[in-house]
Design an enzyme around this catalytic site. Structure first.
Site, PDB file in Angstrom:
ATOM      1  N   LYS A  81       0.846  -1.196   0.000  1.00  0.00           N
ATOM      2  CA  LYS A  81       0.000   0.000   0.000  1.00  0.00           C
ATOM      3  C   LYS A  81       0.881   1.245   0.000  1.00  0.00           C
ATOM      4  CE  LYS A  81      -3.734   2.073   2.775  1.00  0.00           C
ATOM      5  NZ  LYS A  81      -4.536   1.898   4.022  1.00  0.00           N
ATOM      6  N   SER A 156      -9.289   2.006   3.619  1.00  0.00           N
ATOM      7  CA  SER A 156      -8.444   2.736   2.693  1.00  0.00           C
ATOM      8  C   SER A 156      -7.465   1.865   1.908  1.00  0.00           C
ATOM      9  CB  SER A 156      -7.653   3.799   3.462  1.00  0.00           C
ATOM     10  OG  SER A 156      -6.813   3.203   4.440  1.00  0.00           O
ATOM     11  N   SER A 180      -9.408  -0.323   7.779  1.00  0.00           N
ATOM     12  CA  SER A 180      -8.911  -0.077   6.418  1.00  0.00           C
ATOM     13  C   SER A 180      -8.392  -1.304   5.690  1.00  0.00           C
ATOM     14  CB  SER A 180      -7.804   0.990   6.443  1.00  0.00           C
ATOM     15  OG  SER A 180      -8.354   2.265   6.599  1.00  0.00           O
TER      16      SER A 180
END
Length: 476
Positions: A81, A156, A180
């Site tokens: 990420k 996220s 997330s």
């Protein structure tokens, strides 16, 4: 052949590499080709590291052929990420002001994956600084759901979950500050764990002592999650909560052996006042039946007092305000209105409010501990409904079975934030599909630092549910 490689688990790839049935070069070529083919449609990467990945794969192949000792992840691609630091590879935090930021070191979790032979494929999309449950940003646009172009990937860690769900990479590094990892895992039908506080060191967090954020694995199978945790776990001087935490044999203890006889699962559909769609409720009942079929004893618990979004927000948004207030003042035109609005809301939280929220956090931990005094696992739906529309506004309304509700966070994922606050391990695993054909997740929570036991239960559930053969149409 190449697409077939993309659909294999990391555990299976590892075994085939060890037997010299497939080479790291073949695997890396296959996943890169798939990434380049699907990226225009999915938009799950900010950066692809094709040349670097191929160079690593060639070295990995030479080591295999030379009979050298192989790491846990030797020759296996993984993604990171774009909020987690990667040496020599830009890390944008999903934010325009950081679009050219190139760290000079890896985060500890990434360094450990590389040390075990993992090959970095690229950096996956995140909203600015991982600040919401939807993956979009002025820097790259929107990331679509792996199962539907009309739906959000969640967030996220939306890019991480979509890359895994679509067969681009078997392993993804995500993060989780309020759900997330688990939210996009549920949206895209993959496995997303938020481990116990300290199990995987978080070397980037600024408030290590008050931390509620985690660097996490996202995978397609529970065994692959165990493999990632085996590589990532263990004490590091940068994270005080990691010091003294033993590393069990996750791969062995997470294997789906035996059953859940003698285990008590405490369950709750939702906190009072937080409605759940009929298809999620039905999938949850079916999941409980499956757990009972594995031998677990079931007992309902009350969700009263667990609607904790205000506590989470007071702590989390105060952290964001402290970190980003100057950045927002310097770059107001480069940051999204949603991000700026969240910072503005934090200005209303006083120092006394923040400290009261920290007191409340301790009380929440003790309340959850009291549940584990007479239960072994907690179970609830990961989300109250399937993935939201692709153009969902964080400050807009949320639809649940035809009714509209204000405030997305407490109405869509009322359970995930709680365990960021308490530090207990929590995993979202695939549990079926909604009427719209989109994935539904089951949220299982284990005792504090009982991560291996949680993975074992998840592996048994996964084996009993027989969902691993289902792929989104884009993956075929």
């Amino acid at each position: 052949m190449s697409d077939d490689l993309c659909l294999l688990s990391a555990v299976e790839l590892r075994a085939r590499i060890a037997r010299k049935e497939v080479s790291p070069v073949e695997i890396t070529q296959a996943v890169l080709a798939r990434a380049e083919r699907l990226q225009p449609e999915l938009n799950c990467f900010i950066t692809l590291c094709g040349d670097e990945a191929m160079a690593q794969a060639k070295v990995a192949e030479q080591q295999v052929m030379a009979g050298e000792p192989l790491g846990l992840l030797h020759g296996i691609p993984f993604t990171v990420k774009d909020i987690v630091s990667t040496k020599g590879v830009r890390t944008t935090f999903g934010a325009v002001p950081y679009k050219n930021n190139v760290p000079d070191h890896d985060a500890v979790a990434v360094a450990r994956l590389r040390a075990q032979g993992g090959i970095l494929l690229g950096k996956t999309t995140t909203p600015e600084f991982g600040s919401k449950c939807l993956t979009d940003s002025p820097l790259f646009g929107r990331t679509r759901n792996a199962w539907s172009a009309e739906r959000s990937s969640g967030g996220s860690s939306g890019g991480a979950a979509v890359a895994v769900a679509s067969g681009i990479a078997p392993l993804a590094v995500a993060t989780d500050g309020g759900g997330s990892t688990r939210i996009p895992a549920a949206c895209n039908g993959v496995v997303g764990i938020k481990q116990s506080n300290g199990v995987i060191p978080h070397s980037q967090v600024q408030d290590a002592f008050g931390n509620q954020t985690y660097v996490t694995p996202t995978t397609r199978t529970v065994a692959d999650t165990a493999l990632m945790m085996q590589a990532m776990a263990g004490a590091d001087p940068s994270d005080p909560w990691s010091i003294g935490v033993p590393v069990p044999d996750y791969l062995d203890r997470a294997a789906p052996r035996g059953d859940l006889r003698g285990r008590r699962v405490l369950f709750c559909l939702s906190p009072p006042g937080r409605p759940v769609t009929a298809d999620v409720a039905a999938a949850f009942k079916a999941s409980l039946d499956r757990l009972a079929g594995l031998g677990a004893e079931l007992e309902e618990f009350s969700g009263e007092g667990f609607d904790i979004e205000p506590i989470w927000r007071a702590i989390n948004h105060t952290v964001w305000r402290t970190r980003f207030e100057k950045l927002a003042a310097d770059h107001p035109d480069d940051l999204s209105p949603t991000f700026l609005k969240q910072l503005a809301l934090a200005a209303k939280v006083s120092g006394v409010d923040y400290q009261q929220a920290m007191f409340d956090r301790t009380a929440l931990f003790r309340r959850v501990q009291s549940l584990f005094a007479h239960g072994d696992l907690l179970a609830m739906p990961t989300l109250t409904r399937t993935a939201l529309p692709i153009d969902q506004d964080l400050f807009g309304t949320i639809e649940i079975d035809g009714q509209r509700f204000d405030s997305v966070r407490p109405h869509w994922f009322p359970w995930t934030m709680l365990f960021n606050m308490t530090g207990h391990p929590a995993v979202s695993i695939p549990a079926g599909f909604g009427r719209d054909g989109l994935p539904i997740g089951l949220h299982l929570v284990g005792g504090f630092r009982a991560d291996a036991e949680l993975l074992h239960a998840a592996a048994l559930f996964e084996q009993a549910s027989d969902l691993l053969g289902r792929w989104p149409a884009i993956a075929s």
